[in-house]
Design an enzyme around this catalytic site. Structure first.
Site, PDB file in Angstrom:
ATOM      1  CG  ASP A 241      -2.001   0.958   1.249  1.00  0.00           C
ATOM      2  OD1 ASP A 241      -2.942   0.762   0.461  1.00  0.00           O
ATOM      3  OD2 ASP A 241      -1.961   1.935   2.030  1.00  0.00           O
ATOM      4  CD  GLU A 295      -2.068   2.249  -3.647  1.00  0.00           C
ATOM      5  OE1 GLU A 295      -3.182   2.682  -3.960  1.00  0.00           O
ATOM      6  OE2 GLU A 295      -1.630   2.334  -2.488  1.00  0.00           O
TER       7      GLU A 295
HETATM    8  C1  GLC Z   1      -4.300   2.826  -0.809  1.00  0.00           C
HETATM    9  C2  GLC Z   1      -5.478   1.911  -0.719  1.00  0.00           C
HETATM   10  C3  GLC Z   1      -6.683   2.715  -0.373  1.00  0.00           C
HETATM   11  C4  GLC Z   1      -6.444   3.356   0.965  1.00  0.00           C
HETATM   12  C5  GLC Z   1      -5.139   4.165   0.970  1.00  0.00           C
HETATM   13  C6  GLC Z   1      -4.720   4.449   2.371  1.00  0.00           C
HETATM   14  O1  GLC Z   1      -4.461   3.769  -1.804  1.00  0.00           O
HETATM   15  O2  GLC Z   1      -5.635   1.216  -1.911  1.00  0.00           O
HETATM   16  O3  GLC Z   1      -7.847   1.936  -0.334  1.00  0.00           O
HETATM   17  O4  GLC Z   1      -7.500   4.222   1.268  1.00  0.00           O
HETATM   18  O5  GLC Z   1      -4.077   3.440   0.403  1.00  0.00           O
HETATM   19  O6  GLC Z   1      -4.308   3.273   3.009  1.00  0.00           O
END
Ligand code: GLC
Ligand code: CA
Length: 594
Positions: A241, A295
């Protein structure tokens, strides 16, 4: 601003070579995909390059005990459904103990299962069922921030000299205000003043998601330990994340003067990012045969190889946001064109060499539904357009990620009012923008109809029974899309022409066609406004993919002197072969072997 959302997932992450494993006991045997160091088209062959991934959002997948909330037992009960699709890897969104300020992306205890989702025994059972079916499972690693209810933060906020103080990022006020002008992805400033000490803590997301201080070696040690905890249990890797945000410039300058409003770029530019990921790789990842996908909010294509070039030993691949940001400007919806989309895939092909790997995804839990966004969810076009998108997803270069429900062609939810939403991003934005009268209610809702994350989070539609068979409770935690009687898994499994059946065929086709994994990608007609035509070439194996991404029929003259070869697969009944002009119906997709 809602914009934030953008973050959404990128999968990335490079992965660790099996060959380096020191602890064979922690490894899943590699199976038929094991490749040691053989190559294809210059790429090292790896199981995670060949895998197809299916993302599960546990809260919305399947409720086993009638409380209206999806849970681990529910997922275990549907493993045959997932396996039946032909996917290899499940990515499980967070299932850890959490007060759910952001649906589990705010973790209170990294080694405990969320009570609503079940117990550790349920998790072990799920993992066992996954392995029995010869699949793998990667977990969500959410370590840029924790919950404010995590024991570390409970301690940290108590006093300036608490031994956990440096686990988080605390700063005194500057000129009576926040330490700098950074903003939260969920509206408002990224700093919150805490009454106990009068200092501010940093939270790039919700106030209940304080950012961890990665410059503290103890924090890094804690993270590596919890990663090992899950890998030793048998997890096959992590989706990480917002991983590019972990390193911060500790002087916390304001946004640069020439700043274009893209705060993700700023947050992703911390000085020690790569030192920390390399350390994580050395300390943890290199010891297991795992898959990693970051991500990568805020990471440009130019900077992508820094994270994923295998010679750097960081991650296997990242989720690049260019595609899912194509219809956004400042967080709001904007129209997009097919040439813009095609240009992104060409940039990927040119910008990443054989040492880097990519992902392909059109949706996830932070995005609207793929068919509503990139296809056409009207009754006439929903099925063919979802199949055309499946063709695209599974023939582009990169590891494909399917989001739960997209294999059924699930659509956006017809939201009409604010109290239908659950997402904290929406609620905070409402307070910041609508309550202050900056944005009208009508404009706000109209935009969310196209952009909200909650479109992806409505429960899976299993059958025609109340609440789509997701739960036996009178009410699901988030309303089921009212179209469940016509769009559900039971019907899809019974219909040879369903979207699910097509995904299955496409996945099988991809698995036996190495050119679709390792082959070169070439866009044949970058400017065409409704046709996406490209080739994938691996040595003598060459495939032509022609997609009509519009509802209008097109008699399409193939570029150059190209002739359509032998038809390998199509989503409608077109059968032409060897022609120079292909007659495509609206949303028709064909794959030819040249
Ligand atoms: C990432 C996740 C999202 C979340 C954010 C904070 O973007 O995919 O769902 O709100 O991180 O953890
Ligand atoms: Ca439940």
């Amino acid at each position: 601003m809602r914009t934030l959302f953008c973050l959404i997932l990128t999968f990335a992450v490079p992965l660790i070579l099996a060959a380096r494993a020191e602890k064979p006991t922690a490894m899943e045997p590699l199976g038929p995909n094991a490749h040691n160091d053989s190559t294809a088209n210059g790429y090292k062959k790896k199981w995670w390059k060949e895998a197809v991934v299916y993302q599960i959002y546990p809260r919305s997948f399947k409720d086993s005990n009638g409380d209206g909330i999806g849970d681990l037992k529910g997922i275990t009960s549907q493993l045959d459904y997932i396996k039946g699709l032909g996917v290899d890897v499940i990515w499980l969104s967070p299932m850890y103990d959490s007060p759910n300020a952001d649906n589990g992306y705010d973790i209170r205890d990294y080694r405990k299962i969320m009570t609503e989702f079940g117990t550790m025994a349920d998790f072990d059972e799920l993992l066992k069922g996954v392995k029995q079916r010869n699949m793998k499972m990667i977990l969500d690693l959410v370590v840029n921030h924790s919950s404010d209810e995590h024991a570390w933060f409970v301690e940290s906020r108590k006093s300036k000299d608490n031994s956990y103080r440096d686990y988080y990022i605390w700063r005194p006020a500057k000129n009576g205000r926040e330490p700098n002008n950074w903003v939260s992805y969920f509206s408002g400033p990224a700093w919150k003043k805490d009454p106990a000490t009068g200092e501010y803590y940093l939270h790039l997301f919700a106030e209940k998601q304080p950012d961890l201080n990665w410059d503290n070696p103890k924090v890094r040690r804690e993270v590596y330990d919890l990663m090992k905890f899950w890998l030793d249990k048998g997890a096959d890797g992590f989706r990480m994340d917002v991983i590019p945000f972990i390193s911060k410039d500790q002087s916390f300058p304001d946004f640069p003067r020439d700043y274009d409003g893209n705060y993700g770029r700023v947050y992703a530019s911390g000085p020690k990012l790569h030192d920390y990921i390399q350390e994580m790789n050395r300390e943890v990842l290199s010891k297991y045969d795992v898959m990693t996908v970051g991500e990568a909010a805020g990471v440009t294509l130019e900077k992508t190889p820094l994270l994923v070039d295998e010679r750097r030993n960081e991650l296997n691949m990242i989720f690049q946001f260019d595609v899912v940001h194509i219809d956004r400007s400042g967080g709001r919806w904007k129209p997009w064109t097919l040439p813009e989309l095609k240009a992104i895939y060409t940039r990927f092909e040119k910008g990443l060499d054989v040492h880097s790997w990519n992902t392909v995804f059109l949706s996830n839990h932070d995005n609207p539904r793929a068919v509503s966004r990139f296809g056409d969810d009207s009754p006439q076009s929903r099925v063919p357009s979802a199949k055309a998108l499946a063709t695209m997803l599974l023939t582009l270069k990169g590891t494909p990620f399917i989001y739960q429900g997209d294999e059924l062609g699930m659509t956006n939810y017809p939201f009409t009012q604010i109290d239908e939403f659950d997402d904290i991003q929406v609620k905070n934005a409402w307070k910041a923008e609508v309550s202050t009268k900056q944005v009208s209610i009508a404009d706000f809702i109209a935009d969310l109809r196209k952009t909200s994350r909650d479109h992806a989070r409505t429960p899976m539609q299993w059958d025609e029974s109340p609440n789509g068979g997701f739960t036996t409770a009178a009410k699901a935690w988030l309303a089921v899309n009212p179209n469940y009687k016509g769009i559900n898994a039971r019907q899809a499994l019974a219909d040879r022409n369903s979207i699910y059946a097509y995904f299955k065929r496409m996945i099988e086709f991809r698995k036996r066609t190495p050119a679709l994994v390792y082959g070169d990608y070439k866009d044949l007609d970058p400017q065409h406004s409704s046709i996406f035509a490209y080739t994938r070439t691996l040595g003598a194996d060459k495939y032509l993919i022609v997609l009509n991404l519009s509802k209008h029929p097109v008699a399409y003259t193939l570029p150059g002197s190209l002739k359509a070869g032998q038809l390998a697969l199509s989503n409608l009944d077109g059968k032409e072969e060897g022609v120079t002009v292909v007659d495509l119906k609206g949303w028709e997709a064909r794959i030819y072997e040249l």
